[in-house]
Design an enzyme around this catalytic site. Structure first.
Site, PDB file in Angstrom:
ATOM      1  N   GLU A   1      51.833  43.609  40.583  1.00 60.45           N
ATOM      2  CA  GLU A   1      52.056  43.512  39.148  1.00 60.45           C
ATOM      3  C   GLU A   1      51.009  44.294  38.375  1.00 60.45           C
ATOM      4  O   GLU A   1      49.848  44.377  38.781  1.00 60.45           O
ATOM      5  CB  GLU A   1      52.053  42.046  38.706  1.00 60.45           C
TER       6      GLU A   1
ATOM      7  N   CYS B   1      46.041  46.622  32.992  1.00 56.85           N
ATOM      8  CA  CYS B   1      45.363  45.816  34.017  1.00 56.85           C
ATOM      9  C   CYS B   1      45.973  46.189  35.366  1.00 56.85           C
ATOM     10  O   CYS B   1      47.161  45.954  35.605  1.00 56.85           O
ATOM     11  CB  CYS B   1      45.590  44.346  33.680  1.00 56.85           C
TER      12      CYS B   1
ATOM     13  N   CYS C   1      45.238  38.717  47.921  1.00 61.93           N
ATOM     14  CA  CYS C   1      43.770  38.747  47.926  1.00 61.93           C
ATOM     15  C   CYS C   1      43.260  37.769  48.973  1.00 61.93           C
ATOM     16  O   CYS C   1      43.846  36.705  49.181  1.00 61.93           O
ATOM     17  CB  CYS C   1      43.222  38.367  46.548  1.00 61.93           C
TER      18      CYS C   1
ATOM     19  N   CYS D   1      39.857  32.218  45.585  1.00 63.81           N
ATOM     20  CA  CYS D   1      39.196  31.463  44.522  1.00 63.81           C
ATOM     21  C   CYS D   1      40.106  30.285  44.146  1.00 63.81           C
ATOM     22  O   CYS D   1      41.326  30.429  44.069  1.00 63.81           O
ATOM     23  CB  CYS D   1      38.928  32.356  43.313  1.00 63.81           C
TER      24      CYS D   1
ATOM     25  N   CYS E   1      42.843  30.493  41.372  1.00 66.03           N
ATOM     26  CA  CYS E   1      43.582  31.749  41.248  1.00 66.03           C
ATOM     27  C   CYS E   1      44.903  31.739  42.005  1.00 66.03           C
ATOM     28  O   CYS E   1      44.959  31.452  43.201  1.00 66.03           O
ATOM     29  CB  CYS E   1      42.713  32.894  41.745  1.00 66.03           C
TER      30      CYS E   1
ATOM     31  N   CYS F   1      40.141  37.626  36.096  1.00 63.96           N
ATOM     32  CA  CYS F   1      40.204  38.398  37.328  1.00 63.96           C
ATOM     33  C   CYS F   1      41.334  38.008  38.262  1.00 63.96           C
ATOM     34  O   CYS F   1      41.371  36.918  38.793  1.00 63.96           O
ATOM     35  CB  CYS F   1      38.883  38.269  38.071  1.00 63.96           C
TER      36      CYS F   1
HETATM   37  S1  SF4 Z   1      40.122  35.536  41.280  1.00 66.88           S
HETATM   38 FE1  SF4 Z   1      40.117  37.692  41.983  1.00 66.88          FE
HETATM   39  S2  SF4 Z   1      38.884  37.634  43.884  1.00 66.88           S
HETATM   40 FE2  SF4 Z   1      39.434  35.482  43.424  1.00 66.88          FE
HETATM   41  S3  SF4 Z   1      41.281  35.127  44.670  1.00 66.88           S
HETATM   42 FE3  SF4 Z   1      41.932  35.780  42.601  1.00 66.88          FE
HETATM   43  S4  SF4 Z   1      42.227  37.995  42.773  1.00 66.88           S
HETATM   44 FE4  SF4 Z   1      41.009  37.359  44.517  1.00 66.88          FE
END
Ligand code: SF4
Length: 416
Positions: A147, A165, A172, A176, A179, A409
Site C-alpha cells: 500500500e 508514504c 514486516c 511492534c 502495528c 510508522c
Molecule cells: S511499526 Fe514499523 S517496524 Fe514496527 S512492525 Fe510496524 S512496520 Fe514494522
C-alpha cells in the site's frame, strides 16, 4: 482497519541520514531470532525503466553516455523537458522517434524498448480519504501487494501539497505490538524500482485528477515495512528520488522513519545519506518501556540508540524527530513523560529532537494487548509536561476525517 501513523508532515524540516544493513536481530515475543536475510524480490521481467542500475548497465553495454540516461528520464518523467521542471510522468514507454530525437542510436533505442517496460506494477485499487488523500493498492508482478498513501496538506497560504508514504517491504518482521503490518510477518523486501514506482503511481494518480504532479513534494518511508531492514534497496531508491535526472526531490523533503531495530544502522544511514530526514519511533524512553511496544528493542540498549542518534545528528547537522505513540496506562504516565524529556534533552541543546505525540488509534494488533487510547486530559497533561521541560513537541490528534492520513510508522496492512 489500518492507519498510517504519520506525523511527519510537520517534521519535514528535520534532517536525516540513511543507514545500512548491518547484522540485525529480530526479537519476537521475547525470543531472539536471527534477522531475516531475504533478498529483494527477483527483478521483474521485463525490467522497469525506473531501475536506474539496470538503465546505467544498459547504457554502459551499448556505449551510451550519461546524457542519454538523462534524456531517457526527461522523456519518461518530464515530457522531454530537461532539468528539474514540472514533472509530467507517463505510464507508457517512450516511442522510437522520441528516443532517436534525443540522440539515441536507433539500434540501442530499439533494444531498450524491447528490454524494458515502463512500469512493472499496477494500481488495483484507489481509496480516496475524506481528508483529500488517497490509499493505493499496488500489485507487483510477483503477486505481492503493498500500500501507498497520498496525504493532502492545505497550507495557511492556500497552497496544496501532497506527501507520499512509501512501503519498503511486503509485511514486516519487527512485530511492534500496536502495528497491523507487524502481524503479517515479513513476506519480501521491495527492490528499489518497486519503491520508486509507488512514487510514480502517486504522481500519475494526481495527474489523472488534474492535480499537478509537482504538488507532490514530500516523501516519507512510513508505509509497510521497516526501511532499515531493506537498507540497500531503500538507499538505491533515495539515490533515484533525489537524482536530478530522475525525480529530483530535495533530500530535505524525504524522511526515513524507523523503529531503529539496530542502532548501528542509523549510523550507517548518517554516513550514506546525511541529508535525508530521520524519524525514530521511540514509544518509550526507558529500556523497559520501549520493549513493551517494540520487541526488537530487546536486542540493544536505549543508551546505544541515544549514541546512534548523537552520531547521526553530528553527521547530518540536525536532530532527528521522535515519534511517540501514547497508549493508555502503558506509556502515558508523568514518569514516562519525564523519561522522554530526559532522553530528548540528553541529545544536547543543538540537536534536541522534536517529539511527535500520537494518540493510539485502535488496531486489531493493539487489541490483542488490550491497548486503549488515553483520554484527552491525559494526552494534554503528557504534552504539557514536555512543554514545561522545554521539549519541542506536538500532538497529532486523530479525527474521523484525518485518521487515515494521520498515522505512524508502517501501520499499513492490506485489504482493510
Ligand atoms: S511499526 Fe514499523 S517496524 Fe514496527 S512492525 Fe510496524 S512496520 Fe514494522
Amino acid at each position: 482497519m489500518f492507519f498510517i501513523l504519520l506525523l511527519l508532515l510537520a517534521a519535514v524540516a528535520s534532517p536525516l541520514a540513511l543507514p545500512s544493513a548491518t547484522p540485525h536481530f529480530r526479537l519476537m515475543r521475547g525470543s531472539l531470532i536471527p534477522p531475516p536475510l531475504l533478498p529483494p524480490l527477483p527483478p521483474d521481467s521485463p525490467t522497469g525503466l525506473l531501475d536506474l542500475d539496470a538503465i546505467e548497465g544498459f547504457a554502459h553495454t551499448h556505449n551510451l553516455q550519461q546524457s542519454h540516461v538523462s534524456n531517457l528520464y526527461n522523456v519518461f518523467l518530464r515530457n522531454g523537458s530537461a532539468g528539474c521542471g514540472v514533472a509530467a510522468p507517463r505510464s507508457s514507454l517512450p516511442d522510437l522517434n522520441e528516443l532517436t530525437d534525443k540522440s539515441f542510436p536507433k539500434a540501442a533505442a530499439m533494444t531498450l524498448l524491447n528490454s524494458f517496460s515502463a512500469l512493472t506494477s499496477s494500481i488495483t485499487k484507489v481509496i480516496p480519504s475524506s481528508s483529500g488523500g488517497y490509499r493505493l493498492l499496488v500489485l507487483l508482478t510477483t503477486g505481492h501487494s503493498v500500500e501507498t498513501v497520498l496525504i493532502k496538506h492545505t497550507h495557511s497560504n492556500g497552497k496544496i501539497r501532497y506527501t507520499v508514504c512509501l512501503s519498503s517491504q511486503v509485511g514486516c518482521a519487527r512485530a511492534c505490538s500496536f502495528c497491523a503490518t507487524g502481524t503479517i510477518g515479513l513476506k519480501a523486501n521491495l527492490p528499489a524500482s518497486s519503491i520508486l514506482e509507488q512514487f510514480l503511481h502517486a504522481q500519475l494518480l494526481l495527474a489523472s485528477e488534474n492535480i499537478p504532479a509537482s504538488s507532490l513534494t514530500n516523501v516519507v518511508f512510513m508505509g509497510q515495512g521497516e526501511p532499515l531492514d531493506n537498507y540497500s534497496e531503500v538507499l538505491k531508491s533515495l539515490r533515484s528520488l533525489t537524482h536530478q535526472c530522475m525525480f529530483n526531490v530535495s533530500p530535505s523533503r524525504i524522511t526515513v522513519s524507523t523503529v531503529a531495530p539496530v542502532p548501528s544502522i542509523i549510523k550507517r544511514l548518517a554516513d550514506d545519506a546525511p541529508a535525508v530526514n530521520l524519524a525514530v519511533s521511540l514509544h518509550g524512553a526507558t529500556q523497559e518501556l520501549r520493549e513493551l511496544t517494540v520487541p526488537s528493542a530487546r536486542g540493544t540498549s536505549i543508551e546505544e540508540l541515544g549514541a546512534a542518534l548523537d552520531y547521526h545528528a553530528k553527521k547530518s547537522g540536525r536532530g532527528a524527530m521522535l515519534e511517540y505513540l501514547l497508549i493508555d496506562d502503558v506509556n502515558d504516565s508523568d514518569c514516562a513523560a519525564e523519561s522522554l524529556a530526559d532522553f530528548a534533552r540528553d541529545r544536547g541543546a543543538k540537536f534536541k529532537p522534536f517529539v511527535n505525540l500520537i494518540p493510539y488509534n485502535p488496531t486489531l494488533a493493539g487489541a490483542n494487548f488490550g491497548y486503549e487510547t488515553p483520554t484527552d486530559e491525559r494526552i494534554n497533561s503528557f504534552h504539557d509536561l514536555l512543554k514545561k521541560e522545554e521539549i519541542q513537541s506536538s500532538v497529532r490528534w486523530s479525527s474521523a476525517a484525518g485518521r487515515d492520513a494521520n498515522a505512524a510508522c508502517g501501520q499499513l496492512v492490506l485489504g482493510e
